[in-house]
Design an enzyme around this catalytic site. Structure first.
Site, PDB file in Angstrom:
ATOM      1  N   LYS A   1       0.823  -1.218   0.000  1.00 38.03           N
ATOM      2  CA  LYS A   1       0.000   0.000   0.000  1.00 38.03           C
ATOM      3  C   LYS A   1       0.863   1.277   0.000  1.00 38.03           C
ATOM      4  O   LYS A   1       2.075   1.222   0.257  1.00 38.03           O
ATOM      5  CB  LYS A   1      -0.923  -0.034   1.229  1.00 38.03           C
ATOM      6  CG  LYS A   1      -1.951  -1.174   1.190  1.00 38.03           C
ATOM      7  CD  LYS A   1      -2.927  -1.080   2.364  1.00 38.03           C
ATOM      8  CE  LYS A   1      -3.969  -2.184   2.315  1.00 38.03           C
ATOM      9  NZ  LYS A   1      -4.934  -2.068   3.447  1.00 38.03           N
TER      10      LYS A   1
ATOM     11  N   TYR B   1     -12.374  -2.325  -3.591  1.00 32.43           N
ATOM     12  CA  TYR B   1     -12.832  -2.510  -2.209  1.00 32.43           C
ATOM     13  C   TYR B   1     -14.364  -2.405  -2.093  1.00 32.43           C
ATOM     14  O   TYR B   1     -14.877  -2.069  -1.027  1.00 32.43           O
ATOM     15  CB  TYR B   1     -12.172  -1.479  -1.293  1.00 32.43           C
ATOM     16  CG  TYR B   1     -10.815  -1.891  -0.725  1.00 32.43           C
ATOM     17  CD1 TYR B   1     -10.681  -3.055   0.043  1.00 32.43           C
ATOM     18  CD2 TYR B   1      -9.683  -1.101  -0.907  1.00 32.43           C
ATOM     19  CE1 TYR B   1      -9.445  -3.421   0.591  1.00 32.43           C
ATOM     20  CE2 TYR B   1      -8.446  -1.468  -0.359  1.00 32.43           C
ATOM     21  CZ  TYR B   1      -8.344  -2.629   0.386  1.00 32.43           C
ATOM     22  OH  TYR B   1      -7.126  -2.980   0.932  1.00 32.43           O
TER      23      TYR B   1
ATOM     24  N   PHE C   1     -15.427   3.699   7.075  1.00 35.51           N
ATOM     25  CA  PHE C   1     -14.067   4.074   6.683  1.00 35.51           C
ATOM     26  C   PHE C   1     -13.843   3.998   5.168  1.00 35.51           C
ATOM     27  O   PHE C   1     -12.717   4.177   4.699  1.00 35.51           O
ATOM     28  CB  PHE C   1     -13.041   3.200   7.417  1.00 35.51           C
ATOM     29  CG  PHE C   1     -13.230   1.717   7.234  1.00 35.51           C
ATOM     30  CD1 PHE C   1     -12.787   1.061   6.094  1.00 35.51           C
ATOM     31  CD2 PHE C   1     -13.859   0.964   8.226  1.00 35.51           C
ATOM     32  CE1 PHE C   1     -12.964  -0.305   5.915  1.00 35.51           C
ATOM     33  CE2 PHE C   1     -14.050  -0.410   8.059  1.00 35.51           C
ATOM     34  CZ  PHE C   1     -13.599  -1.045   6.893  1.00 35.51           C
TER      35      PHE C   1
ATOM     36  N   ARG D   1      -1.952 -14.316   4.610  1.00 35.50           N
ATOM     37  CA  ARG D   1      -2.653 -13.628   5.716  1.00 35.50           C
ATOM     38  C   ARG D   1      -1.845 -13.755   7.013  1.00 35.50           C
ATOM     39  O   ARG D   1      -1.807 -12.836   7.816  1.00 35.50           O
ATOM     40  CB  ARG D   1      -4.064 -14.212   5.912  1.00 35.50           C
ATOM     41  CG  ARG D   1      -5.027 -14.033   4.734  1.00 35.50           C
ATOM     42  CD  ARG D   1      -5.479 -12.619   4.487  1.00 35.50           C
ATOM     43  NE  ARG D   1      -6.016 -11.985   5.658  1.00 35.50           N
ATOM     44  CZ  ARG D   1      -6.674 -10.809   5.631  1.00 35.50           C
ATOM     45  NH1 ARG D   1      -6.879 -10.174   4.483  1.00 35.50           N
ATOM     46  NH2 ARG D   1      -7.109 -10.253   6.724  1.00 35.50           N
TER      47      ARG D   1
ATOM     48  N   THR E   1      -5.281  -7.047  10.884  1.00 37.42           N
ATOM     49  CA  THR E   1      -5.593  -5.764  10.235  1.00 37.42           C
ATOM     50  C   THR E   1      -5.074  -4.586  11.050  1.00 37.42           C
ATOM     51  O   THR E   1      -4.457  -3.666  10.507  1.00 37.42           O
ATOM     52  CB  THR E   1      -7.130  -5.641  10.064  1.00 37.42           C
ATOM     53  OG1 THR E   1      -7.609  -6.811   9.382  1.00 37.42           O
ATOM     54  CG2 THR E   1      -7.497  -4.399   9.280  1.00 37.42           C
TER      55      THR E   1
ATOM     56  N   ARG F   1       2.654  -6.380   9.254  1.00 38.58           N
ATOM     57  CA  ARG F   1       1.935  -5.265   9.881  1.00 38.58           C
ATOM     58  C   ARG F   1       2.512  -4.916  11.241  1.00 38.58           C
ATOM     59  O   ARG F   1       2.566  -3.738  11.607  1.00 38.58           O
ATOM     60  CB  ARG F   1       0.439  -5.578   9.938  1.00 38.58           C
ATOM     61  CG  ARG F   1      -0.215  -5.402   8.549  1.00 38.58           C
ATOM     62  CD  ARG F   1      -1.581  -5.999   8.476  1.00 38.58           C
ATOM     63  NE  ARG F   1      -2.346  -5.525   7.323  1.00 38.58           N
ATOM     64  CZ  ARG F   1      -3.507  -6.042   6.953  1.00 38.58           C
ATOM     65  NH1 ARG F   1      -4.035  -7.051   7.627  1.00 38.58           N
ATOM     66  NH2 ARG F   1      -4.153  -5.568   5.909  1.00 38.58           N
TER      67      ARG F   1
ATOM     68  N   ASN G   1      -1.955   0.313   6.805  1.00 34.19           N
ATOM     69  CA  ASN G   1      -1.408  -0.941   7.351  1.00 34.19           C
ATOM     70  C   ASN G   1      -0.598  -1.746   6.335  1.00 34.19           C
ATOM     71  O   ASN G   1      -0.465  -2.959   6.452  1.00 34.19           O
ATOM     72  CB  ASN G   1      -2.524  -1.770   7.993  1.00 34.19           C
ATOM     73  CG  ASN G   1      -3.605  -2.172   7.014  1.00 34.19           C
ATOM     74  OD1 ASN G   1      -3.511  -1.878   5.831  1.00 34.19           O
ATOM     75  ND2 ASN G   1      -4.623  -2.844   7.508  1.00 34.19           N
TER      76      ASN G   1
ATOM     77  N   HIS H   1      -2.270  -5.436   1.572  1.00 31.23           N
ATOM     78  CA  HIS H   1      -3.562  -6.111   1.381  1.00 31.23           C
ATOM     79  C   HIS H   1      -3.289  -7.550   0.970  1.00 31.23           C
ATOM     80  O   HIS H   1      -2.318  -7.808   0.247  1.00 31.23           O
ATOM     81  CB  HIS H   1      -4.373  -5.441   0.262  1.00 31.23           C
ATOM     82  CG  HIS H   1      -5.518  -6.297  -0.208  1.00 31.23           C
ATOM     83  ND1 HIS H   1      -6.736  -6.308   0.436  1.00 31.23           N
ATOM     84  CD2 HIS H   1      -5.603  -7.228  -1.206  1.00 31.23           C
ATOM     85  CE1 HIS H   1      -7.526  -7.195  -0.170  1.00 31.23           C
ATOM     86  NE2 HIS H   1      -6.864  -7.765  -1.170  1.00 31.23           N
TER      87      HIS H   1
ATOM     88  N   GLU I   1      -9.768 -10.791  -7.479  1.00 36.37           N
ATOM     89  CA  GLU I   1      -8.809  -9.688  -7.310  1.00 36.37           C
ATOM     90  C   GLU I   1      -7.619  -9.818  -8.275  1.00 36.37           C
ATOM     91  O   GLU I   1      -7.124  -8.815  -8.787  1.00 36.37           O
ATOM     92  CB  GLU I   1      -8.333  -9.639  -5.855  1.00 36.37           C
ATOM     93  CG  GLU I   1      -9.448  -9.240  -4.900  1.00 36.37           C
ATOM     94  CD  GLU I   1      -9.042  -9.279  -3.436  1.00 36.37           C
ATOM     95  OE1 GLU I   1      -9.918  -8.992  -2.586  1.00 36.37           O
ATOM     96  OE2 GLU I   1      -7.873  -9.581  -3.121  1.00 36.37           O
TER      97      GLU I   1
HETATM   98  P1  DAT Z   1      -7.775  -6.716   5.849  1.00 40.61           P
HETATM   99  O1  DAT Z   1      -6.996  -5.700   5.041  1.00 40.61           O
HETATM  100  O2  DAT Z   1      -6.964  -7.253   7.005  1.00 40.61           O
HETATM  101  O3  DAT Z   1      -8.370  -7.819   5.001  1.00 40.61           O
HETATM  102  P2  DAT Z   1     -10.465  -5.600   6.034  1.00 40.61           P
HETATM  103  O4  DAT Z   1     -10.765  -6.349   4.775  1.00 40.61           O
HETATM  104  O5  DAT Z   1     -11.384  -5.779   7.201  1.00 40.61           O
HETATM  105  O6  DAT Z   1      -8.979  -5.924   6.556  1.00 40.61           O
HETATM  106  O7  DAT Z   1     -10.405  -4.037   5.737  1.00 40.61           O
HETATM  107  C1  DAT Z   1      -9.815  -3.560   4.537  1.00 40.61           C
HETATM  108  C2  DAT Z   1      -8.980  -2.367   4.861  1.00 40.61           C
HETATM  109  O8  DAT Z   1      -9.824  -1.303   5.322  1.00 40.61           O
HETATM  110  C3  DAT Z   1      -7.961  -2.555   5.987  1.00 40.61           C
HETATM  111  O9  DAT Z   1      -6.765  -3.166   5.538  1.00 40.61           O
HETATM  112  C4  DAT Z   1      -7.740  -1.144   6.433  1.00 40.61           C
HETATM  113  C5  DAT Z   1      -9.138  -0.520   6.284  1.00 40.61           C
HETATM  114  N1  DAT Z   1      -9.858  -0.596   7.576  1.00 40.61           N
HETATM  115  C6  DAT Z   1     -10.433  -1.688   8.125  1.00 40.61           C
HETATM  116  N2  DAT Z   1     -10.990  -1.396   9.316  1.00 40.61           N
HETATM  117  C7  DAT Z   1     -10.764  -0.059   9.497  1.00 40.61           C
HETATM  118  C8  DAT Z   1     -11.090   0.857  10.538  1.00 40.61           C
HETATM  119  N3  DAT Z   1     -11.771   0.479  11.633  1.00 40.61           N
HETATM  120  N4  DAT Z   1     -10.674   2.154  10.394  1.00 40.61           N
HETATM  121  C9  DAT Z   1      -9.996   2.562   9.285  1.00 40.61           C
HETATM  122  N5  DAT Z   1      -9.658   1.737   8.274  1.00 40.61           N
HETATM  123  C10 DAT Z   1     -10.035   0.454   8.386  1.00 40.61           C
HETATM  124 MG    MG Z   2      -9.863  -7.762   3.580  1.00 41.45          MG
END
Ligand code: DAT
Ligand code: MG
Length: 140
Positions: free
Chosen positions: A11, A51, A59, A87, A93, A104, A114, A117, A128
């Site tokens: 990212k 996304y 968010f 993962r 996350t 991370r 973070n 992805h 994807e």
């Molecule tokens: P991951 O990237 O671990 O699969 P996710 O699919 O739940 O996590 O969320 C996608 C992305 O969205 C994550 O990498 C960062 C952002 N994100 C998730 N939860 C968030 C939050 N509470 N506040 C801000 N950004 C968030």
């Molecule tokens: Mg995800």
């Protein structure tokens, strides 16, 4: 466990800090092979399509603007159980919850910024990978 492919993104927070090589070393040390890779700049719209599963989340705007804020490295990782293995290498996350040694835990700046992805299921991985790569770009 079968040989799988998964979609990974380094990212903008990580490309900005010149961490592509250190992150790729984590993948390779875990036995994941980088079989395709390119550095691109997404539009907010393209990040939103990628996304789309999160479009109702509070968010979403912050996430898509962040993903378009600088270059990303999109890549396909291949290996035994690659989807879950990636993962694990990524970590949770929220970096505050990520296990020591994970990408991370070492590099992420916040739950939003973070660093990486990774696809979370075989269905997501197929979708994807197809979003970013043509079959011709995938050399196993
Ligand atoms: P991951 O990237 O671990 O699969 P996710 O699919 O739940 O996590 O969320 C996608 C992305 O969205 C994550 O990498 C960062 C952002 N994100 C998730 N939860 C968030 C939050 N509470 N506040 C801000 N950004 C968030
Ligand atoms: Mg995800």
């Amino acid at each position: 466990m079968a040989i799988e492919r998964t979609l990974s993104i380094i990212k903008p927070d990580a490309t900005a800090r010149n961490l592509t090589g250190k992150i790729n070393a984590k993948f390779e040390e875990a036995g994941l092979r980088i079989v395709a890779q390119k550095r691109i700049l997404l539009t907010v719209g393209q990040a939103g399509t990628f996304y789309a599963v999160h479009k109702e989340r509070p968010f979403f705007g912050e996430l898509t603007e962040f993903m378009a804020s600088g270059p990303v490295v999109v890549q396909v990782l291949e290996g035994e159980g690659a989807i879950m293995k990636n993962r694990e290498v990524m970590g949770a996350t929220n970096p505050a919850d990520a296990a020591p040694g994970t990408i991370r835990a070492e590099f992420a700046q916040s739950v939003g910024e973070n660093s990486v992805h990774g696809s979370d299921s075989p269905e997501a991985a197929a979708e994807e990978i197809a979003y970013f790569f043509s079959g011709l770009e995938l050399v196993g």
